[in-house]
Write a protein that holds these residues in place. Structure first.
Motif, PDB file in Angstrom:
ATOM      1  N   SER A  60      -6.222 -10.264 -82.858  1.00 24.03           N
ATOM      2  CA  SER A  60      -6.814 -10.449 -81.533  1.00 24.03           C
ATOM      3  C   SER A  60      -7.429 -11.828 -81.324  1.00 24.03           C
ATOM      4  O   SER A  60      -7.344 -12.369 -80.224  1.00 24.03           O
ATOM      5  CB  SER A  60      -7.837  -9.349 -81.237  1.00 24.03           C
ATOM      6  N   GLU A  61      -8.015 -12.423 -82.355  1.00 25.53           N
ATOM      7  CA  GLU A  61      -8.650 -13.732 -82.168  1.00 25.53           C
ATOM      8  C   GLU A  61      -7.641 -14.785 -81.714  1.00 25.53           C
ATOM      9  O   GLU A  61      -7.982 -15.675 -80.941  1.00 25.53           O
ATOM     10  CB  GLU A  61      -9.303 -14.228 -83.466  1.00 25.53           C
ATOM     11  N   GLU A  62      -6.422 -14.693 -82.177  1.00 23.46           N
ATOM     12  CA  GLU A  62      -5.389 -15.658 -81.808  1.00 23.46           C
ATOM     13  C   GLU A  62      -4.541 -15.169 -80.629  1.00 23.46           C
ATOM     14  O   GLU A  62      -4.297 -15.909 -79.688  1.00 23.46           O
ATOM     15  CB  GLU A  62      -4.477 -15.946 -83.009  1.00 23.46           C
ATOM     16  N   PHE A  63      -4.092 -13.925 -80.696  1.00 20.72           N
ATOM     17  CA  PHE A  63      -3.193 -13.379 -79.677  1.00 20.72           C
ATOM     18  C   PHE A  63      -3.838 -13.350 -78.291  1.00 20.72           C
ATOM     19  O   PHE A  63      -3.204 -13.711 -77.296  1.00 20.72           O
ATOM     20  CB  PHE A  63      -2.754 -11.969 -80.086  1.00 20.72           C
ATOM     21  N   ASP A  64      -5.087 -12.934 -78.215  1.00 18.26           N
ATOM     22  CA  ASP A  64      -5.753 -12.787 -76.920  1.00 18.26           C
ATOM     23  C   ASP A  64      -5.945 -14.111 -76.182  1.00 18.26           C
ATOM     24  O   ASP A  64      -6.087 -14.120 -74.967  1.00 18.26           O
ATOM     25  CB  ASP A  64      -7.104 -12.085 -77.083  1.00 18.26           C
ATOM     26  N   ARG A  65      -5.916 -15.215 -76.901  1.00 19.16           N
ATOM     27  CA  ARG A  65      -6.082 -16.538 -76.281  1.00 19.16           C
ATOM     28  C   ARG A  65      -4.812 -17.039 -75.603  1.00 19.16           C
ATOM     29  O   ARG A  65      -4.846 -17.987 -74.831  1.00 19.16           O
ATOM     30  CB  ARG A  65      -6.470 -17.573 -77.333  1.00 19.16           C
ATOM     31  N   LEU A  66      -3.682 -16.417 -75.935  1.00 18.00           N
ATOM     32  CA  LEU A  66      -2.399 -16.886 -75.419  1.00 18.00           C
ATOM     33  C   LEU A  66      -2.200 -16.494 -73.960  1.00 18.00           C
ATOM     34  O   LEU A  66      -2.707 -15.462 -73.519  1.00 18.00           O
ATOM     35  CB  LEU A  66      -1.256 -16.284 -76.247  1.00 18.00           C
ATOM     36  N   ASP A  67      -1.418 -17.312 -73.236  1.00 18.40           N
ATOM     37  CA  ASP A  67      -1.052 -16.914 -71.880  1.00 18.40           C
ATOM     38  C   ASP A  67       0.051 -15.856 -71.977  1.00 18.40           C
ATOM     39  O   ASP A  67       0.580 -15.578 -73.056  1.00 18.40           O
ATOM     40  CB  ASP A  67      -0.634 -18.112 -71.020  1.00 18.40           C
ATOM     41  N   GLU A  68       0.405 -15.270 -70.865  1.00 17.63           N
ATOM     42  CA  GLU A  68       1.354 -14.147 -70.852  1.00 17.63           C
ATOM     43  C   GLU A  68       2.716 -14.539 -71.437  1.00 17.63           C
ATOM     44  O   GLU A  68       3.319 -13.770 -72.192  1.00 17.63           O
ATOM     45  CB  GLU A  68       1.515 -13.611 -69.425  1.00 17.63           C
ATOM     46  N   THR A  69       3.188 -15.725 -71.109  1.00 20.42           N
ATOM     47  CA  THR A  69       4.484 -16.178 -71.624  1.00 20.42           C
ATOM     48  C   THR A  69       4.466 -16.265 -73.141  1.00 20.42           C
ATOM     49  O   THR A  69       5.394 -15.806 -73.810  1.00 20.42           O
ATOM     50  CB  THR A  69       4.857 -17.551 -71.016  1.00 20.42           C
ATOM     51  N   GLU A  70       3.423 -16.835 -73.702  1.00 21.48           N
ATOM     52  CA  GLU A  70       3.330 -16.960 -75.161  1.00 21.48           C
ATOM     53  C   GLU A  70       3.170 -15.600 -75.831  1.00 21.48           C
ATOM     54  O   GLU A  70       3.707 -15.368 -76.910  1.00 21.48           O
ATOM     55  CB  GLU A  70       2.212 -17.916 -75.565  1.00 21.48           C
ATOM     56  N   LYS A  71       2.452 -14.693 -75.191  1.00 19.42           N
ATOM     57  CA  LYS A  71       2.338 -13.328 -75.737  1.00 19.42           C
ATOM     58  C   LYS A  71       3.720 -12.670 -75.789  1.00 19.42           C
ATOM     59  O   LYS A  71       4.066 -12.013 -76.771  1.00 19.42           O
ATOM     60  CB  LYS A  71       1.383 -12.481 -74.897  1.00 19.42           C
ATOM     61  N   GLU A  72       4.492 -12.851 -74.733  1.00 17.31           N
ATOM     62  CA  GLU A  72       5.856 -12.301 -74.708  1.00 17.31           C
ATOM     63  C   GLU A  72       6.683 -12.879 -75.844  1.00 17.31           C
ATOM     64  O   GLU A  72       7.410 -12.155 -76.533  1.00 17.31           O
ATOM     65  CB  GLU A  72       6.515 -12.593 -73.357  1.00 17.31           C
ATOM     66  N   LYS A  73       6.574 -14.185 -76.063  1.00 19.25           N
ATOM     67  CA  LYS A  73       7.333 -14.829 -77.134  1.00 19.25           C
ATOM     68  C   LYS A  73       6.909 -14.316 -78.505  1.00 19.25           C
ATOM     69  O   LYS A  73       7.758 -14.132 -79.390  1.00 19.25           O
ATOM     70  CB  LYS A  73       7.182 -16.352 -77.060  1.00 19.25           C
ATOM     71  N   VAL A  74       5.634 -14.086 -78.692  1.00 22.89           N
ATOM     72  CA  VAL A  74       5.151 -13.555 -79.975  1.00 22.89           C
ATOM     73  C   VAL A  74       5.736 -12.169 -80.222  1.00 22.89           C
ATOM     74  O   VAL A  74       6.213 -11.866 -81.315  1.00 22.89           O
ATOM     75  CB  VAL A  74       3.604 -13.523 -80.019  1.00 22.89           C
ATOM     76  N   VAL A  75       5.719 -11.325 -79.197  1.00 26.15           N
ATOM     77  CA  VAL A  75       6.266  -9.970 -79.346  1.00 26.15           C
ATOM     78  C   VAL A  75       7.769 -10.038 -79.605  1.00 26.15           C
ATOM     79  O   VAL A  75       8.293  -9.336 -80.480  1.00 26.15           O
ATOM     80  CB  VAL A  75       5.928  -9.094 -78.121  1.00 26.15           C
ATOM     81  N   ILE A  76       8.478 -10.886 -78.874  1.00 25.92           N
ATOM     82  CA  ILE A  76       9.917 -11.066 -79.102  1.00 25.92           C
ATOM     83  C   ILE A  76      10.162 -11.496 -80.544  1.00 25.92           C
ATOM     84  O   ILE A  76      11.031 -10.949 -81.229  1.00 25.92           O
ATOM     85  CB  ILE A  76      10.525 -12.075 -78.102  1.00 25.92           C
ATOM     86  N   HIS A  77       9.390 -12.457 -81.018  1.00 30.51           N
ATOM     87  CA  HIS A  77       9.531 -12.940 -82.400  1.00 30.51           C
ATOM     88  C   HIS A  77       9.403 -11.779 -83.389  1.00 30.51           C
ATOM     89  O   HIS A  77      10.234 -11.632 -84.294  1.00 30.51           O
ATOM     90  CB  HIS A  77       8.467 -13.998 -82.683  1.00 30.51           C
TER      91      HIS A  77
END
Length: 122
Positions: A60-77
């Motif tokens: 959460s400390e890293e993921f929550d700081r991301l914008d929606e596009t980057e969160k999507e990319k993390v999940v895709i990864h």
């Protein structure tokens, strides 16, 4: 939920969402890690008489700081690490999962998501 949308839009039908779980953690000492995927070794699910499961942990400390596009990319990864056989193993980074391949899938996802959104809203 991002993962459900990605799975649907990219037709990742081999991913059994009943056996895909998410866990939000806090307090990790990992640096620059937004998420990671976990599975159990074959001996665990064989001995317990169950099918393979995967857990995607978001830090959460890293993921929550991301914008929606980057969160999507993390999940895709993280979803890219799940093999087509949903066997409990993992697809390695080497030659397959990198910024370019994630960006390509995200572009496809964005295009299909917008098409699905338009279709669902009409």
């Amino acid at each position: 939920m991002i993962a459900s949308s990605v799975i649907r839009a990219l037709s990742l039908n081999y991913i059994d969402t009943d056996r895909l779980h998410f866990y939000r953690s806090q307090g990790s000492k990992a640096r620059r890690v937004q998420a990671r995927i976990h599975g159990m070794g074959r001996i665990w699910f064989d001995a317990l008489g169950m099918k393979p499961h995967y857990i995607i942990e978001v830090l959460s400390e890293e993921f929550d700081r991301l914008d929606e596009t980057e969160k999507e990319k993390v999940v895709i990864h993280e979803l890219m690490h799940i093999p087509a056989g949903f066997s409990g193993g993992f697809v390695p980074h080497k030659g397959r999962i990198n910024r370019r391949s994630v960006d390509k899938m995200h572009k496809e996802y964005s295009s299909r998501k917008n098409s699905l959104d338009s279709f669902n809203n009409s």
